[in-house]
Design a protein around this motif. Structure first.
Motif, PDB file in Angstrom:
ATOM      1  N   ASN A 123      40.124  28.213  22.632  1.00 32.48           N
ATOM      2  CA  ASN A 123      39.087  28.226  21.593  1.00 32.48           C
ATOM      3  C   ASN A 123      39.475  27.409  20.362  1.00 32.48           C
ATOM      4  O   ASN A 123      38.950  27.637  19.274  1.00 32.48           O
ATOM      5  CB  ASN A 123      38.739  29.661  21.175  1.00 32.48           C
ATOM      6  N   GLN A 124      40.358  26.439  20.544  1.00 35.26           N
ATOM      7  CA  GLN A 124      40.730  25.547  19.460  1.00 35.26           C
ATOM      8  C   GLN A 124      39.732  24.388  19.398  1.00 35.26           C
ATOM      9  O   GLN A 124      39.428  23.756  20.400  1.00 35.26           O
ATOM     10  CB  GLN A 124      42.146  25.001  19.673  1.00 35.26           C
ATOM     11  N   PHE A 125      39.263  24.103  18.184  1.00 38.91           N
ATOM     12  CA  PHE A 125      38.304  23.026  17.967  1.00 38.91           C
ATOM     13  C   PHE A 125      38.986  21.677  18.200  1.00 38.91           C
ATOM     14  O   PHE A 125      40.067  21.415  17.674  1.00 38.91           O
ATOM     15  CB  PHE A 125      37.755  23.114  16.547  1.00 38.91           C
ATOM     16  N   GLN A 126      38.349  20.813  19.006  1.00 38.36           N
ATOM     17  CA  GLN A 126      38.970  19.561  19.418  1.00 38.36           C
ATOM     18  C   GLN A 126      38.467  18.330  18.671  1.00 38.36           C
ATOM     19  O   GLN A 126      38.907  17.214  18.972  1.00 38.36           O
ATOM     20  CB  GLN A 126      38.740  19.358  20.919  1.00 38.36           C
ATOM     21  N   GLU A 127      37.571  18.501  17.710  1.00 36.96           N
ATOM     22  CA  GLU A 127      37.003  17.344  17.013  1.00 36.96           C
ATOM     23  C   GLU A 127      37.260  17.398  15.509  1.00 36.96           C
ATOM     24  O   GLU A 127      36.476  16.896  14.706  1.00 36.96           O
ATOM     25  CB  GLU A 127      35.498  17.262  17.297  1.00 36.96           C
TER      26      GLU A 127
ATOM     27  N   VAL B 196      31.625  28.121  13.720  1.00 35.18           N
ATOM     28  CA  VAL B 196      32.387  28.489  14.917  1.00 35.18           C
ATOM     29  C   VAL B 196      33.586  27.577  15.133  1.00 35.18           C
ATOM     30  O   VAL B 196      34.547  27.967  15.799  1.00 35.18           O
ATOM     31  CB  VAL B 196      31.479  28.482  16.167  1.00 35.18           C
ATOM     32  N   ALA B 197      33.553  26.370  14.593  1.00 45.35           N
ATOM     33  CA  ALA B 197      34.712  25.480  14.710  1.00 45.35           C
ATOM     34  C   ALA B 197      35.839  25.923  13.788  1.00 45.35           C
ATOM     35  O   ALA B 197      37.009  25.905  14.171  1.00 45.35           O
ATOM     36  CB  ALA B 197      34.299  24.039  14.389  1.00 45.35           C
ATOM     37  N   MET B 198      35.475  26.349  12.577  1.00 43.59           N
ATOM     38  CA  MET B 198      36.472  26.782  11.596  1.00 43.59           C
ATOM     39  C   MET B 198      36.885  28.235  11.798  1.00 43.59           C
ATOM     40  O   MET B 198      37.861  28.690  11.194  1.00 43.59           O
ATOM     41  CB  MET B 198      35.918  26.577  10.188  1.00 43.59           C
ATOM     42  N   HIS B 199      36.104  28.995  12.598  1.00 44.90           N
ATOM     43  CA  HIS B 199      36.366  30.421  12.842  1.00 44.90           C
ATOM     44  C   HIS B 199      36.372  31.198  11.526  1.00 44.90           C
ATOM     45  O   HIS B 199      37.203  32.089  11.310  1.00 44.90           O
ATOM     46  CB  HIS B 199      37.704  30.622  13.563  1.00 44.90           C
TER      47      HIS B 199
ATOM     48  N   LEU C 236      36.324  34.447   4.600  1.00 44.86           N
ATOM     49  CA  LEU C 236      37.028  35.333   5.527  1.00 44.86           C
ATOM     50  C   LEU C 236      37.456  34.545   6.748  1.00 44.86           C
ATOM     51  O   LEU C 236      36.727  33.672   7.229  1.00 44.86           O
ATOM     52  CB  LEU C 236      36.129  36.499   5.945  1.00 44.86           C
ATOM     53  N   GLY C 237      38.648  34.870   7.270  1.00 42.92           N
ATOM     54  CA  GLY C 237      39.184  34.172   8.427  1.00 42.92           C
ATOM     55  C   GLY C 237      40.077  33.024   8.009  1.00 42.92           C
ATOM     56  O   GLY C 237      40.105  32.611   6.847  1.00 42.92           O
ATOM     57  N   GLU C 238      40.818  32.502   8.967  1.00 45.50           N
ATOM     58  CA  GLU C 238      41.751  31.412   8.725  1.00 45.50           C
ATOM     59  C   GLU C 238      41.212  30.148   9.371  1.00 45.50           C
ATOM     60  O   GLU C 238      40.840  30.146  10.548  1.00 45.50           O
ATOM     61  CB  GLU C 238      43.126  31.755   9.297  1.00 45.50           C
ATOM     62  N   ALA C 239      41.168  29.065   8.601  1.00 45.00           N
ATOM     63  CA  ALA C 239      40.525  27.827   9.054  1.00 45.00           C
ATOM     64  C   ALA C 239      41.139  27.304  10.336  1.00 45.00           C
ATOM     65  O   ALA C 239      42.363  27.119  10.427  1.00 45.00           O
ATOM     66  CB  ALA C 239      40.606  26.775   7.953  1.00 45.00           C
ATOM     67  N   PHE C 240      40.298  27.096  11.323  1.00 48.64           N
ATOM     68  CA  PHE C 240      40.635  26.496  12.614  1.00 48.64           C
ATOM     69  C   PHE C 240      41.672  27.305  13.394  1.00 48.64           C
ATOM     70  O   PHE C 240      42.294  26.784  14.312  1.00 48.64           O
ATOM     71  CB  PHE C 240      41.136  25.053  12.427  1.00 48.64           C
ATOM     72  N   GLN C 241      41.808  28.583  13.057  1.00 47.49           N
ATOM     73  CA  GLN C 241      42.770  29.449  13.739  1.00 47.49           C
ATOM     74  C   GLN C 241      42.029  30.636  14.364  1.00 47.49           C
ATOM     75  O   GLN C 241      41.756  31.631  13.708  1.00 47.49           O
ATOM     76  CB  GLN C 241      43.837  29.951  12.763  1.00 47.49           C
ATOM     77  N   PRO C 242      41.666  30.533  15.659  1.00 42.18           N
ATOM     78  CA  PRO C 242      40.993  31.668  16.302  1.00 42.18           C
ATOM     79  C   PRO C 242      41.954  32.820  16.512  1.00 42.18           C
ATOM     80  O   PRO C 242      43.164  32.625  16.670  1.00 42.18           O
ATOM     81  CB  PRO C 242      40.526  31.077  17.630  1.00 42.18           C
TER      82      PRO C 242
END
Length: 561
Positions: free
Chosen positions: A138-142, A191-194, A212-218
């Protein structure tokens, strides 16, 4: 003596074995798999019930998936879903001229209303969520493309669709959920940044008030994994649907402190036609039912709406219909008509879908009292292709649907308030409907505007009068010409009679195949002879124009035959 004791001992052992076998046969003990772990938590159930204990047991970590013995209620049988869908009324009229033509959109993912009544939408501009957008973790690839440069948030005036304000530039990577709270703050999920964001009214200075949440860290726990939606209470507490991976709902305080969470992932076991309560397969959208203090979620891949207490998260009710199908993308609540859910479903997919199930993509109105569908709606009374979110006004008079493809926002007005569409608007609507149907295997018939009964009657009478007048003119002209020729040449009386008879037969109204028009003669037809004998008449009619006129008349005659 020794043999006697041995015999007694063997007899006692045989008796004990027989008793043990009898006990096992009459009172069998349930077999427990070594791979089963401790029971999962479900609210509003009796944990002492042995049957429920069996249901709650899942598969252990790192082991093979163990089939969950979920109880299946008797399935409702509908002989023909297509027929049942046709019976539903269309209570909303599509506004095809909305929004304004200068509004350019990408894939529209969410829609809500601000305090001024503007329609606020979230769109992806030039970004597409494809198969390679995320990896298996679930890591953003772009990420290397950077944030979307253009405005991803647009506020549209509800009457005209003109842009009132815009924001969200150079910040988002893959927009998903949007809601506007009672204080006009804008809540969004990426959803890319989670992550989940709270922005001030109209976007403020472009910096979020809360993140809320950590950028790009699912992840799970304090992290999110593709969060989908937010709903905000009047006191500022809010809910987050976390979403594609964790399948849970979380409640936070106004300050962003976690209060509680609930929900289990249906995909952790085996997907069933009817999942048990509190089990979720992508909670895709959230809506509040203030009168009942409920928070409801679109349980997307389970094709249902589940509602929970907004105070403590306990299960309250669920809503499902075979007419909606196995995928339910979004819903919104209106207190109109005693409380209704406005729902959009989606096209069939591989997850939990049986090819033999008939599916149509519509908007639906469901009564929360009866749990029955009361109506459906769609663009020009046709189907959607890929709707993603829906919003309805508090009075239930207007509905807005966000669609991924085609990339647009749709508006519907209750038929009691809808104004008649002009002919040009109808033509545009037909053209847009046809363009949306390009590429489909079997495109449904397009809705065509039909004139009123009065208009048809007037047109029919006018055509009938014109046709009758023209036919009489031809008859009189041919008879006058034949009569003059007969007198001047003075043929025998029987020959004149035969010629006149043939002339009359050629003018019979039903002799279409043998009939010849007057202008097909070499001398040409002179209409002036009908008006004045002494005048020379008009020039010969153009041959090609006459053919077109004849074709038009023939079609008109056939129509009224």
């Amino acid at each position: 003596m020794h043999s006697t004791d041995s015999a007694k001992c063997l007899g006692s052992k045989s008796l004990a074995i027989c008793c043990l076998l009898l006990q096992l046969f009459l009172f069998p003990q349930p077999a427990v798999s070594q791979t089963q772990s401790s029971p999962r938590y479900l609210q509003n159930v009796d944990n002492s019930n042995e049957r429920l204990q069996q249901i709650l047991k899942g598969s252990g970590a790192g082991s093979a998936v163990t089939q969950l013995n979920w109880p299946q209620p008797p399935k409702q049988t509908i002989t023909d879903v297509k027929t049942e869908l046709l019976k539903l009324n269309n209570t909303y009229v599509y506004q095809n001229a909305w929004p304004a033509n200068n509004v350019k959109l990408g894939a529209v993912t969410a829609v809500s209303f601000d305090k001024a009544g503007n329609v606020v939408i979230f769109h992806r501009v030039d970004r597409i969520w494809g198969q390679t957008t995320f990896d298996i973790r679930n890591q953003f690839q772009e990420k290397n493309r950077g944030p979307i440069r253009e405005s991803t948030i647009l506020a549209l005036e509800p009457a005209t669709g003109k842009v009132q304000y815009d924001c969200g530039k150079n910040f988002f990577y893959m927009p998903h959920g949007l809601t506007v709270d009672p204080e006009d703050n804008i809540w969004l999920t990426d959803v890319a940044m989670h992550q989940v964001f709270k922005f001030p009214p109209r976007g403020g200075d472009g910096k979020p008030l809360l993140t809320l949440g950590e950028a790009f860290q699912p992840g799970s726990g304090r992290r999110f994994c593709k969060p989908t939606s937010v709903a905000v209470l009047d006191n500022g507490d809010f809910f987050v649907a976390d979403g594609y991976c964790n399948a849970r709902i979380l409640k936070y305080s106004r300050a962003g402190e976690l209060i509680l969470s609930w929900g289990q992932n249906t995909f952790s076991g085996i997907s069933f036609d009817v999942a048990p309560q509190n089990y979720l397969a992508i909670p895709h959208a959230l809506t509040l039912v203030p009168e009942l203090q409920l928070i409801c979620t679109a349980d997307r891949e389970n094709g249902r709406v589940q509602c929970f207490s907004s105070i403590n998260g306990t299960f309250h009710s669920q809503y499902h219909s075979q007419l909606i199908g196995d995928r339910l993308f979004s819903m919104d609540y209106t207190p109109a008509a005693g409380g209704q859910l406005v729902i959009v479903n989606g096209p069939t997919a591989e997850l939990g879908i049986h090819p033999e199930h008939y599916n149509e993509v519509h908007g639906f109105v469901l009564s929360m009292r009866s749990k029955q569908l009361v109506s459906k709606f769609g663009p020009n009374n046709q189907e959607f292709q890929n709707p993603h979110d829906v919003a309805v006004t508090a009075d239930g008079n207007e509905i807005y649907v966000a669609e991924l493809n085609p990339m647009r926002i749709h508006k519907f007005v209750h038929r009691s308030l809808a104004k008649p569409m002009s002919l040009s608007a109808t033509r545009d609507s037909s053209n847009s409907a046809i363009s949306r149907a390009v590429g489909e295997a079997e495109a449904p018939a397009q809705t065509v505007h039909h004139p009123s009964g009065k208009a048809i009657l007037v047109a029919s009478l006018m055509l009938l009068f014109a046709g009758s007048t023209f036919a009489l003119a031809l008859i009189f002209a041919r008879r006058r010409k034949r009569g003059n020729q007969a007198i001047s040449s003075a043929p025998p009386s029987d020959l004149v009679y035969r010629q006149l008879t043939a002339s009359n037969q050629s003018c019979l109204p039903f002799g279409a195949r043998s009939r010849r028009h007057a202008w097909e003669k070499s001398e040409g037809f002179k209409l002036g002879g009908l008006l004045d004998r002494d005048r020379n008449g008009f020039e010969k009619l153009d041959q090609q124009a006459s053919d077109e006129e004849q074709e038009t008349k023939t079609l008109a005659s056939a129509q009224f035959a």
